[in-house]
Design a protein around this motif. Structure first.
Motif, PDB file in Angstrom:
ATOM      1  N   ALA A  32      53.133 -36.427  53.819  1.00  0.00           N
ATOM      2  CA  ALA A  32      54.469 -36.431  53.225  1.00  0.00           C
ATOM      3  C   ALA A  32      54.986 -35.007  53.203  1.00  0.00           C
ATOM      4  O   ALA A  32      54.219 -34.055  53.038  1.00  0.00           O
ATOM      5  N   ALA A  33      56.273 -34.886  53.398  1.00  0.00           N
ATOM      6  CA  ALA A  33      56.922 -33.573  53.289  1.00  0.00           C
ATOM      7  C   ALA A  33      58.218 -33.770  52.528  1.00  0.00           C
ATOM      8  O   ALA A  33      58.895 -34.795  52.683  1.00  0.00           O
ATOM      9  N   LEU A  34      58.546 -32.796  51.722  1.00  0.00           N
ATOM     10  CA  LEU A  34      59.804 -32.874  50.992  1.00  0.00           C
ATOM     11  C   LEU A  34      60.559 -31.570  51.101  1.00  0.00           C
ATOM     12  O   LEU A  34      59.971 -30.502  51.273  1.00  0.00           O
ATOM     13  N   ARG A  75      65.218 -32.694  47.330  1.00  0.00           N
ATOM     14  CA  ARG A  75      66.467 -33.030  48.031  1.00  0.00           C
ATOM     15  C   ARG A  75      66.269 -34.107  49.086  1.00  0.00           C
ATOM     16  O   ARG A  75      67.217 -34.819  49.424  1.00  0.00           O
ATOM     17  N   ALA A  76      65.063 -34.235  49.648  1.00  0.00           N
ATOM     18  CA  ALA A  76      64.774 -35.260  50.661  1.00  0.00           C
ATOM     19  C   ALA A  76      63.269 -35.402  50.790  1.00  0.00           C
ATOM     20  O   ALA A  76      62.524 -34.460  50.513  1.00  0.00           O
ATOM     21  N   VAL A  77      62.823 -36.586  51.214  1.00  0.00           N
ATOM     22  CA  VAL A  77      61.403 -36.877  51.394  1.00  0.00           C
ATOM     23  C   VAL A  77      61.220 -37.559  52.742  1.00  0.00           C
ATOM     24  O   VAL A  77      62.043 -38.394  53.131  1.00  0.00           O
ATOM     25  N   LEU A  78      60.131 -37.208  53.438  1.00  0.00           N
ATOM     26  CA  LEU A  78      59.730 -37.926  54.643  1.00  0.00           C
ATOM     27  C   LEU A  78      58.255 -38.295  54.483  1.00  0.00           C
ATOM     28  O   LEU A  78      57.440 -37.438  54.154  1.00  0.00           O
ATOM     29  N   VAL A  79      57.943 -39.577  54.683  1.00  0.00           N
ATOM     30  CA  VAL A  79      56.573 -40.074  54.610  1.00  0.00           C
ATOM     31  C   VAL A  79      56.159 -40.494  56.013  1.00  0.00           C
ATOM     32  O   VAL A  79      56.877 -41.236  56.675  1.00  0.00           O
ATOM     33  N   ALA A 101      63.968 -36.215  41.600  1.00  0.00           N
ATOM     34  CA  ALA A 101      65.014 -36.539  42.577  1.00  0.00           C
ATOM     35  C   ALA A 101      66.104 -37.387  41.939  1.00  0.00           C
ATOM     36  O   ALA A 101      65.901 -38.018  40.899  1.00  0.00           O
ATOM     37  N   MET A 102      67.234 -37.420  42.600  1.00  0.00           N
ATOM     38  CA  MET A 102      68.364 -38.222  42.164  1.00  0.00           C
ATOM     39  C   MET A 102      68.323 -39.580  42.872  1.00  0.00           C
ATOM     40  O   MET A 102      67.689 -39.715  43.930  1.00  0.00           O
ATOM     41  N   PRO A 103      68.995 -40.590  42.335  1.00  0.00           N
ATOM     42  CA  PRO A 103      68.994 -41.905  42.973  1.00  0.00           C
ATOM     43  C   PRO A 103      69.441 -41.886  44.445  1.00  0.00           C
ATOM     44  O   PRO A 103      68.937 -42.651  45.259  1.00  0.00           O
ATOM     45  N   GLU A 104      70.337 -40.987  44.800  1.00  0.00           N
ATOM     46  CA  GLU A 104      70.842 -40.929  46.181  1.00  0.00           C
ATOM     47  C   GLU A 104      69.965 -40.100  47.124  1.00  0.00           C
ATOM     48  O   GLU A 104      70.261 -39.959  48.320  1.00  0.00           O
ATOM     49  N   THR A 105      68.873 -39.550  46.638  1.00  0.00           N
ATOM     50  CA  THR A 105      67.976 -38.743  47.474  1.00  0.00           C
ATOM     51  C   THR A 105      67.459 -39.581  48.645  1.00  0.00           C
ATOM     52  O   THR A 105      66.951 -40.682  48.443  1.00  0.00           O
ATOM     53  N   PRO A 106      67.578 -39.053  49.873  1.00  0.00           N
ATOM     54  CA  PRO A 106      67.069 -39.811  51.022  1.00  0.00           C
ATOM     55  C   PRO A 106      65.548 -39.788  51.104  1.00  0.00           C
ATOM     56  O   PRO A 106      64.914 -38.750  50.886  1.00  0.00           O
ATOM     57  N   ILE A 107      64.984 -40.951  51.395  1.00  0.00           N
ATOM     58  CA  ILE A 107      63.554 -41.092  51.645  1.00  0.00           C
ATOM     59  C   ILE A 107      63.420 -41.717  53.024  1.00  0.00           C
ATOM     60  O   ILE A 107      63.854 -42.846  53.254  1.00  0.00           O
ATOM     61  N   VAL A 108      62.857 -40.950  53.937  1.00  0.00           N
ATOM     62  CA  VAL A 108      62.763 -41.342  55.336  1.00  0.00           C
ATOM     63  C   VAL A 108      61.319 -41.701  55.652  1.00  0.00           C
ATOM     64  O   VAL A 108      60.395 -41.000  55.244  1.00  0.00           O
ATOM     65  N   ILE A 109      61.144 -42.793  56.382  1.00  0.00           N
ATOM     66  CA  ILE A 109      59.821 -43.278  56.746  1.00  0.00           C
ATOM     67  C   ILE A 109      59.634 -43.065  58.243  1.00  0.00           C
ATOM     68  O   ILE A 109      60.491 -43.451  59.041  1.00  0.00           O
TER      69      ILE A 109
END
Length: 136
Positions: A32-34, A75-79, A101-109
């Motif tokens: 994971a990276a954020l 600000r963003a997360v990638l798993v 994080a905020m509800p609108e924070t992007p989480i990318v898979i």
């Protein structure tokens, strides 16, 4: 949020750390990276333990690295994970992410082939309980 996060940088960090995951029991490696509010990328990998409940998820490792460095918000997360199914954050990690994080924070898979899906935190953890629910 301002400009689109650099998901290429997050992908590179998560895929690199995923290869270093310590997963001798499940053989299921996750990275994971954020992107934090300080503009830096923080990465983590899963670390298993013979006593299963004390293992650590990749997202928890990345968050610990971020906090240890002094950043305060995600600000963003990638798993990054492998296999035919999407490797999304577990329930506990969704709540860990919510703390910073905020509800609108992007989480990318993502997987070895690239980005597979995009969500917001709110889509993965709707009507969440977070810091605003508690007095400070």
């Amino acid at each position: 949020m301002s400009a689109e996060p650099d998901f290429d940088a997050l992908f590179a960090a998560a895929s690199a750390v995923q290869r270093r995951a310590y997963a001798p029991y499940s053989r299921f490696r996750v990275g994971a990276a954020l992107l934090a509010d300080d503009g830096a990328v923080y990465a983590g990998c899963n670390v298993e333990n013979a006593a299963y409940p004390v293992g650590t998820c990749a997202e928890a490792g990345a968050i610990a690295a971020m906090i240890g460095a002094g950043a305060k918000a995600i600000r963003a997360v990638l798993v990054f994970g492998e296999g035919p199914e999407l490797v999304t954050p577990c329930g506990a990690c969704r709540q860990r992410i919510r703390e910073f994080a905020m509800p609108e924070t992007p989480i990318v898979i993502a997987g070895p082939e690239g980005i597979r899906a995009r969500f917001t935190l709110d889509a993965l953890l709707p009507a969440s309980f977070g810091p605003a629910n508690l007095p400070r």
